[in-house]
Design a protein around this motif. Structure first.
Motif, PDB file in Angstrom:
ATOM      1  N   VAL A  30       0.877  -1.169   0.000  1.00 30.51           N
ATOM      2  CA  VAL A  30       0.000   0.000   0.000  1.00 30.51           C
ATOM      3  C   VAL A  30       0.915   1.219   0.000  1.00 30.51           C
ATOM      4  CG1 VAL A  30      -1.876   1.228   1.156  1.00 30.51           C
ATOM      5  CG2 VAL A  30      -1.749  -1.279   1.280  1.00 30.51           C
ATOM      6  N   ILE A  31       0.830   1.992  -1.079  1.00 30.27           N
ATOM      7  CA  ILE A  31       1.802   3.063  -1.295  1.00 30.27           C
ATOM      8  C   ILE A  31       1.114   4.403  -1.538  1.00 30.27           C
ATOM      9  CG2 ILE A  31       3.492   1.445  -2.217  1.00 30.27           C
ATOM     10  CD1 ILE A  31       2.776   2.442  -5.018  1.00 30.27           C
ATOM     11  N   SER A  65       2.035   8.863  -5.478  1.00 29.47           N
ATOM     12  CA  SER A  65       3.212   9.162  -6.299  1.00 29.47           C
ATOM     13  C   SER A  65       3.997   7.909  -6.677  1.00 29.47           C
ATOM     14  CB  SER A  65       4.138  10.113  -5.537  1.00 29.47           C
ATOM     15  OG  SER A  65       4.594   9.473  -4.344  1.00 29.47           O
ATOM     16  N   GLY A  66       3.660   6.779  -6.045  1.00 25.80           N
ATOM     17  CA  GLY A  66       4.402   5.548  -6.274  1.00 25.80           C
ATOM     18  C   GLY A  66       5.478   5.316  -5.227  1.00 25.80           C
ATOM     19  N   HIS A  67       5.624   6.240  -4.315  1.00 30.51           N
ATOM     20  CA  HIS A  67       6.639   6.110  -3.273  1.00 30.51           C
ATOM     21  C   HIS A  67       6.149   5.213  -2.141  1.00 30.51           C
ATOM     22  CE1 HIS A  67       8.114   9.718  -5.375  1.00 30.51           C
ATOM     23  NE2 HIS A  67       9.293   9.195  -5.055  1.00 30.51           N
ATOM     24  N   ALA A  68       7.088   4.535  -1.543  1.00 28.59           N
ATOM     25  CA  ALA A  68       6.809   3.632  -0.418  1.00 28.59           C
ATOM     26  C   ALA A  68       6.288   4.430   0.766  1.00 28.59           C
ATOM     27  CB  ALA A  68       8.090   2.897  -0.028  1.00 28.59           C
ATOM     28  N   PRO A  69       5.660   3.757   1.724  1.00 30.64           N
ATOM     29  CA  PRO A  69       5.210   4.457   2.920  1.00 30.64           C
ATOM     30  C   PRO A  69       6.365   5.228   3.567  1.00 30.64           C
ATOM     31  CG  PRO A  69       4.327   2.234   2.899  1.00 30.64           C
ATOM     32  CD  PRO A  69       5.315   2.322   1.764  1.00 30.64           C
ATOM     33  N   ARG A  70       6.070   6.448   3.946  1.00 31.84           N
ATOM     34  CA  ARG A  70       7.068   7.355   4.515  1.00 31.84           C
ATOM     35  C   ARG A  70       7.768   6.730   5.720  1.00 31.84           C
ATOM     36  NH1 ARG A  70       6.898  12.476   2.999  1.00 31.84           N
ATOM     37  NH2 ARG A  70       4.687  12.301   2.550  1.00 31.84           N
ATOM     38  N   GLY A 102       9.733  -8.974  -6.677  1.00 32.00           N
ATOM     39  CA  GLY A 102       9.836  -8.613  -8.087  1.00 32.00           C
ATOM     40  C   GLY A 102       8.907  -7.480  -8.488  1.00 32.00           C
ATOM     41  N   THR A 103       8.602  -6.588  -7.559  1.00 29.67           N
ATOM     42  CA  THR A 103       7.738  -5.444  -7.844  1.00 29.67           C
ATOM     43  C   THR A 103       8.452  -4.512  -8.821  1.00 29.67           C
ATOM     44  OG1 THR A 103       6.874  -5.605  -5.596  1.00 29.67           O
ATOM     45  CG2 THR A 103       6.422  -3.557  -6.793  1.00 29.67           C
ATOM     46  N   PRO A 104       7.799  -4.108  -9.915  1.00 27.28           N
ATOM     47  CA  PRO A 104       8.436  -3.193 -10.870  1.00 27.28           C
ATOM     48  C   PRO A 104       8.731  -1.835 -10.227  1.00 27.28           C
ATOM     49  CG  PRO A 104       6.448  -4.166 -11.811  1.00 27.28           C
ATOM     50  CD  PRO A 104       6.473  -4.525 -10.358  1.00 27.28           C
ATOM     51  N   LEU A 105       9.969  -1.388 -10.367  1.00 27.76           N
ATOM     52  CA  LEU A 105      10.405  -0.128  -9.769  1.00 27.76           C
ATOM     53  C   LEU A 105      10.942   0.804 -10.830  1.00 27.76           C
ATOM     54  CD1 LEU A 105      12.375  -1.561  -6.701  1.00 27.76           C
ATOM     55  CD2 LEU A 105      10.019  -0.690  -6.722  1.00 27.76           C
ATOM     56  N   LEU A 106      10.896   2.090 -10.541  1.00 27.88           N
ATOM     57  CA  LEU A 106      11.516   3.122 -11.370  1.00 27.88           C
ATOM     58  C   LEU A 106      12.567   3.803 -10.506  1.00 27.88           C
ATOM     59  CD1 LEU A 106       8.263   4.687 -12.867  1.00 27.88           C
ATOM     60  CD2 LEU A 106       9.870   3.157 -14.024  1.00 27.88           C
ATOM     61  N   TRP A 107      13.738   4.049 -11.095  1.00 27.08           N
ATOM     62  CA  TRP A 107      14.842   4.656 -10.355  1.00 27.08           C
ATOM     63  C   TRP A 107      15.172   6.021 -10.931  1.00 27.08           C
ATOM     64  CZ3 TRP A 107      16.958   2.631  -6.002  1.00 27.08           C
ATOM     65  CH2 TRP A 107      16.574   1.326  -5.682  1.00 27.08           C
ATOM     66  N   SER A 108      15.457   6.984 -10.038  1.00 29.69           N
ATOM     67  CA  SER A 108      15.880   8.311 -10.478  1.00 29.69           C
ATOM     68  C   SER A 108      17.394   8.324 -10.623  1.00 29.69           C
ATOM     69  CB  SER A 108      15.439   9.380  -9.472  1.00 29.69           C
ATOM     70  OG  SER A 108      16.238   9.300  -8.307  1.00 29.69           O
ATOM     71  N   ARG A 109      17.906   9.343 -11.261  1.00 29.98           N
ATOM     72  CA  ARG A 109      19.367   9.492 -11.376  1.00 29.98           C
ATOM     73  C   ARG A 109      20.011   9.689 -10.009  1.00 29.98           C
ATOM     74  NH1 ARG A 109      19.859  13.361 -16.712  1.00 29.98           N
ATOM     75  NH2 ARG A 109      18.983  11.798 -18.119  1.00 29.98           N
ATOM     76  N   ALA A 110      19.242  10.230  -9.073  1.00 30.09           N
ATOM     77  CA  ALA A 110      19.764  10.467  -7.719  1.00 30.09           C
ATOM     78  C   ALA A 110      19.794   9.182  -6.896  1.00 30.09           C
ATOM     79  CB  ALA A 110      18.920  11.514  -7.010  1.00 30.09           C
ATOM     80  N   GLY A 111      19.251   8.090  -7.442  1.00 30.20           N
ATOM     81  CA  GLY A 111      19.278   6.814  -6.736  1.00 30.20           C
ATOM     82  C   GLY A 111      18.055   6.538  -5.880  1.00 30.20           C
ATOM     83  N   THR A 112      17.029   7.372  -5.984  1.00 36.08           N
ATOM     84  CA  THR A 112      15.790   7.104  -5.252  1.00 36.08           C
ATOM     85  C   THR A 112      14.863   6.280  -6.139  1.00 36.08           C
ATOM     86  OG1 THR A 112      14.778   9.169  -5.970  1.00 36.08           O
ATOM     87  CG2 THR A 112      15.977   9.210  -3.874  1.00 36.08           C
ATOM     88  N   PHE A 113      13.941   5.599  -5.513  1.00 36.73           N
ATOM     89  CA  PHE A 113      13.054   4.733  -6.281  1.00 36.73           C
ATOM     90  C   PHE A 113      11.601   5.051  -5.981  1.00 36.73           C
ATOM     91  CE2 PHE A 113      13.084   2.669  -2.209  1.00 36.73           C
ATOM     92  CZ  PHE A 113      11.820   2.134  -2.085  1.00 36.73           C
ATOM     93  N   ARG A 114      10.755   4.579  -6.848  1.00 38.29           N
ATOM     94  CA  ARG A 114       9.319   4.537  -6.619  1.00 38.29           C
ATOM     95  C   ARG A 114       8.786   3.347  -7.391  1.00 38.29           C
ATOM     96  NH1 ARG A 114       6.386   7.301 -10.885  1.00 38.29           N
ATOM     97  NH2 ARG A 114       7.856   8.346 -12.240  1.00 38.29           N
ATOM     98  N   VAL A 115       7.624   2.882  -7.008  1.00 37.48           N
ATOM     99  CA  VAL A 115       7.004   1.744  -7.677  1.00 37.48           C
ATOM    100  C   VAL A 115       6.462   2.214  -9.022  1.00 37.48           C
ATOM    101  CG1 VAL A 115       5.109   0.072  -7.555  1.00 37.48           C
ATOM    102  CG2 VAL A 115       6.450   0.601  -5.506  1.00 37.48           C
TER     103      VAL A 115
END
Length: 133
Positions: free
Chosen positions: A88-89, A92-97, A111-124
């Motif tokens: 449950v997120i 924005s796709g971000h994990a629980p704070r 194996g949840t699909p993730l997206l990564w930023s150039r800064a190294g942060t992720f979101r689902v």
């Protein structure tokens, strides 16, 4: 500010009544729901989310016919440790704070699909991982 004539009161035609309040003319009354019923319904939806898939707080609420995404968050805050809380997120796709690291471990394991930023942060990746019961 709106005029009194323009305001719509709960229970008027076209506006849903609050739980436990009488409905407007010609509309069925909605049964009263106590907090424990809402909690059990949230728990049921969260437990049904398959591994590798997610729902937002808002989509859990919508599944219950509600717009109370913050109430879903409260249920998760108090009962979530017994549930697959990482599924449950935020919208924005971000994990629980404050639980990003633990959530990432679970996302990787499932194996949840993730997206990564150039800064190294992720979101689902909501497009690929969203689930509807």
């Amino acid at each position: 500010m709106t005029s009194p004539e323009a305001s719509v009161e709960p229970g008027e035609p076209g506006e849903p009544a609050e739980p436990g309040e009488p409905a407007g003319p010609g509309e069925p009354a909605e049964p009263a729901r106590d907090g424990s019923d809402f909690v059990s319904r949230v728990v049921e939806v969260v437990e049904s989310i398959p591994a590798g898939r997610v729902m937002t707080y808002g989509s859990v609420a919508a599944t219950l016919g509600s717009r109370a995404s913050r109430a879903v968050g409260q249920v998760m805050a108090y009962a979530g440790s017994e549930l697959p809380w990482w599924r449950v997120i935020r919208a924005s796709g971000h994990a629980p704070r404050d639980h990003e690291s633990r959530a990432l471990e679970n996302y990787r394991a499932e194996g949840t699909p993730l997206l990564w930023s150039r800064a190294g942060t992720f979101r689902v990746d909501l497009e690929r991982a969203s689930w509807e019961p």
